[in-house]
Motif scaffolding. Structure first.
Motif, PDB file in Angstrom:
ATOM      1  N   THR A  24       1.134   4.919  -2.516  1.00  0.00           N
ATOM      2  CA  THR A  24       0.852   6.337  -1.883  1.00  0.00           C
ATOM      3  C   THR A  24       1.393   7.481  -2.676  1.00  0.00           C
ATOM      4  OG1 THR A  24       0.487   5.305   0.356  1.00  0.00           O
ATOM      5  CG2 THR A  24       0.907   7.760   0.149  1.00  0.00           C
ATOM      6  N   ARG A  76      -6.403   3.709  -8.021  1.00  0.00           N
ATOM      7  CA  ARG A  76      -6.366   5.161  -7.647  1.00  0.00           C
ATOM      8  C   ARG A  76      -4.876   5.523  -8.162  1.00  0.00           C
ATOM      9  NH1 ARG A  76      -7.455   7.469  -2.378  1.00  0.00           N
ATOM     10  NH2 ARG A  76      -7.692   9.269  -3.535  1.00  0.00           N
ATOM     11  N   ALA A  77      -3.706   4.927  -7.887  1.00  0.00           N
ATOM     12  CA  ALA A  77      -2.530   5.223  -8.177  1.00  0.00           C
ATOM     13  C   ALA A  77      -2.526   5.441  -9.552  1.00  0.00           C
ATOM     14  CB  ALA A  77      -1.456   4.376  -7.573  1.00  0.00           C
ATOM     15  N   ILE A 127      -0.744   8.576  -5.633  1.00  0.00           N
ATOM     16  CA  ILE A 127      -1.986   8.937  -5.298  1.00  0.00           C
ATOM     17  C   ILE A 127      -1.927  10.449  -4.760  1.00  0.00           C
ATOM     18  CG2 ILE A 127      -3.948   8.676  -3.753  1.00  0.00           C
ATOM     19  CD1 ILE A 127      -3.516   5.606  -3.822  1.00  0.00           C
ATOM     20  N   LEU A 159       0.867  -1.308  -0.094  1.00  0.00           N
ATOM     21  CA  LEU A 159       0.041  -0.027  -0.081  1.00  0.00           C
ATOM     22  C   LEU A 159       0.756   1.246   0.168  1.00  0.00           C
ATOM     23  CD1 LEU A 159      -2.795  -1.011   2.656  1.00  0.00           C
ATOM     24  CD2 LEU A 159      -3.106  -0.940   0.193  1.00  0.00           C
ATOM     25  N   PHE A 192      -6.173   0.792  -3.982  1.00  0.00           N
ATOM     26  CA  PHE A 192      -5.111   1.742  -3.894  1.00  0.00           C
ATOM     27  C   PHE A 192      -4.262   2.118  -5.396  1.00  0.00           C
ATOM     28  CE2 PHE A 192      -5.567   2.881   0.385  1.00  0.00           C
ATOM     29  CZ  PHE A 192      -4.493   3.678   0.876  1.00  0.00           C
ATOM     30  N   TRP A 193      -4.111   0.718  -5.831  1.00  0.00           N
ATOM     31  CA  TRP A 193      -3.268   0.681  -6.985  1.00  0.00           C
ATOM     32  C   TRP A 193      -4.131   1.205  -8.244  1.00  0.00           C
ATOM     33  CZ3 TRP A 193       1.637   0.794  -7.930  1.00  0.00           C
ATOM     34  CH2 TRP A 193       2.550   0.590  -6.622  1.00  0.00           C
ATOM     35  N   PRO A 197      -8.477  -3.686  -0.258  1.00  0.00           N
ATOM     36  CA  PRO A 197      -7.640  -2.180  -0.290  1.00  0.00           C
ATOM     37  C   PRO A 197      -6.419  -2.371  -1.275  1.00  0.00           C
ATOM     38  CG  PRO A 197      -8.147  -3.274   1.823  1.00  0.00           C
ATOM     39  CD  PRO A 197      -8.466  -4.204   0.979  1.00  0.00           C
TER      40      PRO A 197
END
Length: 510
Positions: free
Chosen positions: A143, A201-202, A146, A139, A198-199, A194
């Motif tokens: 970050t 969104r990234a 993002i 995660l 996360f990835w 998650p």
């Protein structure tokens, strides 16, 4: 969360700039909160299916890993990136510096979590925790991709493109969760979902922001980023101590099944505060930063935000407290009914917590992140002490601790932040009253009705539907009778109708 007042001196004469800015703020709120609501509907849809397939012990194990993850995540550099929003101007080199800082910090955090995972497992006495934490280290690597695009688009109040990416990420997470649960992955379902979000969104945010820049590891001259970010960093640290201390304390004292019930009760009770208020604050921070030189506009906008949010949050929390039992049985199943007492207590405390977290975007935008830091420090003292004392009476004692610590923290926050904003504690209380008083009366009425209907032995879904319908009708009637002006304000906010008085602010946006 910022006014479109015709009196915005700092936005130019003739009110054209003020009105245009107000429209941008309202559009940002609609896109950010609207997409958040839709994303949550997608996520909850999969969650309601997944939670029936998993065991409370799975959620207990996952909650243990989240404490570790959260305490490391406060160092992920998001606060340093946020300094780009508060700055009056940003040059390309500052963006590259922020990107370099984000990459460096998050690579370090991923390594710490991966190699330190056995220590967390030893503390909880759960070897599985180490395995979960090692995978969750991925995660941190997502970050930087993002945070930087998000803060740059937020600075421009561009939440439309973010909304599409967030919806796509929600679909990716929901699909992964459902597929993993059906495949029998158990607790790993809560880890893989998650990661997928996360990835997604990234990759998505990096592409839509067109922010493909090379990082710079030359940090000379970035004092403003470091200074502002450090204050935000410490605020996040203290907030994490406050918000994670109950699971940290309970994790070593109670078994995984009981902890899973408490953790999911906490998640359910915090849905409004944790899922819907932060998106509004994301819009509020850059919007307040734009009008920070107009003290009257800042004060007016803050009190309006408190009033509108309380009109929505108070009935939600009060209603949640009185319909918790049929709601849990309907949505989650009978095996989760142990959550009910925790939900009822925590939900009432969160009315005050929702107002408390509205102060930080204002004080940060006004260039005083130290105030947020000191209020967060107060929470980091009040809540753990309350939880330690409450734990002597079990997990129910920890739920009661919320009702002790939350009002104290709101008072401390208001006393520290109110002078900067230009309001008093009484001003805040008066802004809360139009929503809080009818909500409490509504809760009493629905509670008595629930006891009467309970004797009829109705099915949980039927009872839930009847109580919710009664609550909505009763709250609406009370607003119509006692707070008609507040009700009209909410209607104007939704349909953009002009208020009657000529000297009243022409258009408002939260």
């Amino acid at each position: 969360m910022v006014s479109e007042s015709a009196g915005f001196k700092g936005l130019g004469a003739g009110d054209d700039n003020a009105e245009a800015f107000g429209r941008r703020v309202r559009s940002a709120v609609i896109w950010r909160s609207g997409s958040q609501i839709l994303a949550q509907i997608i996520t909850w849809g999969s969650t309601l299916l997944v939670i029936r397939l998993l065991d409370p012990a799975d959620y207990g194990l996952f909650a243990m890993t989240q404490v570790v993850l959260a305490f490391l995540a406060f160092l992920n550099g998001w606060g340093f990136a946020s300094a780009l929003v508060q700055s009056d101007s940003v040059d390309p080199f500052r963006i590259r510096q922020a990107f370099g800082l984000l990459l460096l910090l998050n690579a370090m955090l991923a390594a710490i979590q991966y190699f330190g995972a056995p220590l967390a497992a030893a503390y909880y006495g759960q070897p599985m925790v180490a395995e979960l934490l090692r995978v969750q280290a991925l995660l941190f690597l997502a970050t930087p991709f993002i945070a930087l695009p998000e803060v740059m688009m937020s600075r421009a109040l561009d939440f439309r493109r973010q909304a599409f990416v967030n919806l796509l990420a929600a679909l990716a997470g929901a699909g992964t969760a459902l597929a993993s649960a059906l495949a029998g992955y158990g607790v790993w379902t809560l880890v893989y979902a998650p990661l997928a979000m996360f990835w997604t969104r990234a990759v998505g945010l990096t592409l839509v922001a067109r922010l493909l820049v090379w990082p710079s590891f030359d940090f000379r001259g970035c004092g403003q980023i470091i200074g502002f970010g450090s204050a935000v960093l410490f605020s996040q640290l203290f907030w994490l101590v406050q918000s994670q201390s109950d699971i940290f304390i309970a994790g070593a004292r109670f078994e995984a099944h009981a902890l899973g019930l408490y953790a999911e009760a906490l998640f359910l009770a915090q849905i409004f505060m944790a899922k819907f208020v932060p998106p509004l604050n994301e819009v509020a921070f850059p919007a307040y930063a734009r009008i920070k030189k107009d003290a009257a506009a800042v004060r007016w906008s803050f009190l309006k935000t408190v009033r509108i949010l309380t009109l929505i949050a108070a009935p939600f929390y009060c209603g949640l407290a009185v319909v918790a039992a049929p709601m849990v049985e309907t949505l989650f199943g009978a095996k989760w009914l142990g959550m009910v007492p925790y939900i009822q207590l925590i939900a009432l405390a969160l009315i005050l917590m929702t107002v408390q977290i509205l102060f930080a975007p204002v004080t940060n935008a006004l260039g005083k992140p130290s105030i947020s830091m000191f209020t967060a420090l107060s929470g980091a003292i009040l809540f753990p002490l309350s939880f330690l004392i409450g734990a002597e009476w079990g997990l129910i004692g920890m739920a009661w601790a919320w009702l002790v610590a939350a009002p104290l923290l709101l008072v401390v926050t208001a006393r520290l932040a109110a002078p900067l904003i230009g309001v008093s504690l009484w001003d805040v209380a008066r802004a809360m009253l139009p929503g809080l008083a009818p909500a409490l009366v509504m809760a009493l009425g629905v509670g008595f009705a629930g006891q009467a209907l309970g004797a009829l032995d109705l099915d949980a879904p039927v009872l839930l539907l009847l109580l919710v319908a009664l609550g909505v009708a009763l709250y609406g009637a009370l607003l119509w009778l006692l707070e008609r002006e507040a009700l009209a304000e909410m209607v104007r906010l939704v349909i953009r109708r002009q208020p009657p008085a000529a000297d009243t602010v022409a258009q408002d946006a939260i």
